[in-house]
Design a protein around this motif. Sequence first.
Motif, PDB file in Angstrom:
ATOM      1  N   THR A 250      87.203  42.213  37.305  1.00  0.00           N
ATOM      2  CA  THR A 250      87.483  41.956  38.725  1.00  0.00           C
ATOM      3  C   THR A 250      88.559  40.881  38.855  1.00  0.00           C
ATOM      4  O   THR A 250      89.530  41.042  39.584  1.00  0.00           O
ATOM      5  N   ARG A 251      88.372  39.786  38.117  1.00  0.00           N
ATOM      6  CA  ARG A 251      89.347  38.692  38.132  1.00  0.00           C
ATOM      7  C   ARG A 251      89.023  37.739  36.980  1.00  0.00           C
ATOM      8  O   ARG A 251      88.158  36.872  37.113  1.00  0.00           O
ATOM      9  N   PRO A 252      89.704  37.912  35.858  1.00  0.00           N
ATOM     10  CA  PRO A 252      89.383  37.104  34.681  1.00  0.00           C
ATOM     11  C   PRO A 252      89.361  35.601  34.929  1.00  0.00           C
ATOM     12  O   PRO A 252      88.454  34.910  34.466  1.00  0.00           O
ATOM     13  N   SER A 253      90.323  35.096  35.673  1.00  0.00           N
ATOM     14  CA  SER A 253      90.395  33.646  35.879  1.00  0.00           C
ATOM     15  C   SER A 253      89.248  33.113  36.734  1.00  0.00           C
ATOM     16  O   SER A 253      88.951  31.923  36.686  1.00  0.00           O
ATOM     17  N   ALA A 254      88.589  33.971  37.491  1.00  0.00           N
ATOM     18  CA  ALA A 254      87.431  33.533  38.268  1.00  0.00           C
ATOM     19  C   ALA A 254      86.205  33.380  37.366  1.00  0.00           C
ATOM     20  O   ALA A 254      85.388  32.490  37.577  1.00  0.00           O
ATOM     21  N   LEU A 255      86.095  34.233  36.354  1.00  0.00           N
ATOM     22  CA  LEU A 255      84.966  34.145  35.439  1.00  0.00           C
ATOM     23  C   LEU A 255      85.163  33.042  34.406  1.00  0.00           C
ATOM     24  O   LEU A 255      84.227  32.311  34.089  1.00  0.00           O
ATOM     25  N   VAL A 256      86.383  32.924  33.901  1.00  0.00           N
ATOM     26  CA  VAL A 256      86.687  31.909  32.891  1.00  0.00           C
ATOM     27  C   VAL A 256      87.935  31.143  33.335  1.00  0.00           C
ATOM     28  O   VAL A 256      89.056  31.481  32.955  1.00  0.00           O
ATOM     29  N   PRO A 257      87.752  30.126  34.174  1.00  0.00           N
ATOM     30  CA  PRO A 257      88.906  29.323  34.585  1.00  0.00           C
ATOM     31  C   PRO A 257      89.586  28.711  33.354  1.00  0.00           C
ATOM     32  O   PRO A 257      88.929  28.221  32.450  1.00  0.00           O
ATOM     33  N   GLY A 258      90.903  28.834  33.308  1.00  0.00           N
ATOM     34  CA  GLY A 258      91.657  28.311  32.178  1.00  0.00           C
ATOM     35  C   GLY A 258      91.914  29.344  31.096  1.00  0.00           C
ATOM     36  O   GLY A 258      92.538  29.031  30.082  1.00  0.00           O
ATOM     37  N   THR A 259      91.462  30.589  31.310  1.00  0.00           N
ATOM     38  CA  THR A 259      91.738  31.635  30.332  1.00  0.00           C
ATOM     39  C   THR A 259      93.241  31.847  30.212  1.00  0.00           C
ATOM     40  O   THR A 259      93.990  31.629  31.170  1.00  0.00           O
ATOM     41  N   SER A 260      93.674  32.270  29.058  1.00  0.00           N
ATOM     42  CA  SER A 260      95.098  32.534  28.867  1.00  0.00           C
ATOM     43  C   SER A 260      95.460  33.969  29.242  1.00  0.00           C
ATOM     44  O   SER A 260      96.630  34.333  29.217  1.00  0.00           O
TER      45      SER A 260
ATOM     46  N   GLY B 258      93.468  41.456  37.683  1.00  0.00           N
ATOM     47  CA  GLY B 258      92.179  42.118  37.808  1.00  0.00           C
ATOM     48  C   GLY B 258      92.278  43.489  38.433  1.00  0.00           C
ATOM     49  O   GLY B 258      93.342  43.907  38.899  1.00  0.00           O
ATOM     50  N   LEU B 259      91.169  44.192  38.422  1.00  0.00           N
ATOM     51  CA  LEU B 259      91.051  45.514  39.026  1.00  0.00           C
ATOM     52  C   LEU B 259      90.136  45.395  40.239  1.00  0.00           C
ATOM     53  O   LEU B 259      88.925  45.229  40.083  1.00  0.00           O
ATOM     54  N   PRO B 260      90.679  45.475  41.443  1.00  0.00           N
ATOM     55  CA  PRO B 260      89.844  45.301  42.633  1.00  0.00           C
ATOM     56  C   PRO B 260      88.896  46.466  42.903  1.00  0.00           C
ATOM     57  O   PRO B 260      87.875  46.289  43.547  1.00  0.00           O
ATOM     58  N   ASN B 261      89.195  47.640  42.368  1.00  0.00           N
ATOM     59  CA  ASN B 261      88.394  48.824  42.645  1.00  0.00           C
ATOM     60  C   ASN B 261      87.215  48.915  41.679  1.00  0.00           C
ATOM     61  O   ASN B 261      87.396  48.989  40.459  1.00  0.00           O
ATOM     62  N   ALA B 262      85.995  48.930  42.220  1.00  0.00           N
ATOM     63  CA  ALA B 262      84.776  48.960  41.400  1.00  0.00           C
ATOM     64  C   ALA B 262      84.709  50.212  40.526  1.00  0.00           C
ATOM     65  O   ALA B 262      84.269  50.150  39.377  1.00  0.00           O
TER      66      ALA B 262
END
Length: 126
Positions: A93-103, A108-112
């Motif tokens: 969905t949004r990598p940086s929301a799950l792991v802030p600071g990820t490289s 992300g993919l907004p569509n489920a």
Amino acid sequence: MMGAMIVAGLAASALAGGTAFAQAKGDPVAGKKIFMRCVACHAVQPGAGAKMGPNLAGVVGRKAAAAPGFKYSAAMQKAKLKWDDATLDKWLTRPSALVPGTSMAFAGLPNAADRANVIAYLKKPN
């Protein structure tokens, strides 16, 4: 009035559980097509080397930051995640929301349904 309330409640339940339902019904063939956006950075063939991102063969069920031959960001190393359906859905969905600071530079993919399809693809042996 009671009928409208029941319908509204069922609709809310369907929306709340939509992601889990989509994950269970993911289509690996459609997921492979969506994953084509990812192949510049990720391999999925067992034994293939890491690219800009880690090899994702066998990623489902694996601990995060555990693929051999890839140098993970400090944020990912500290994340202590396991790549199950729910975690992959949040990540996609949004990598940086799950792991802030990820490289990982991916919005992300907004569509489920797209996420469910990619997860289904990643679950299949390649």
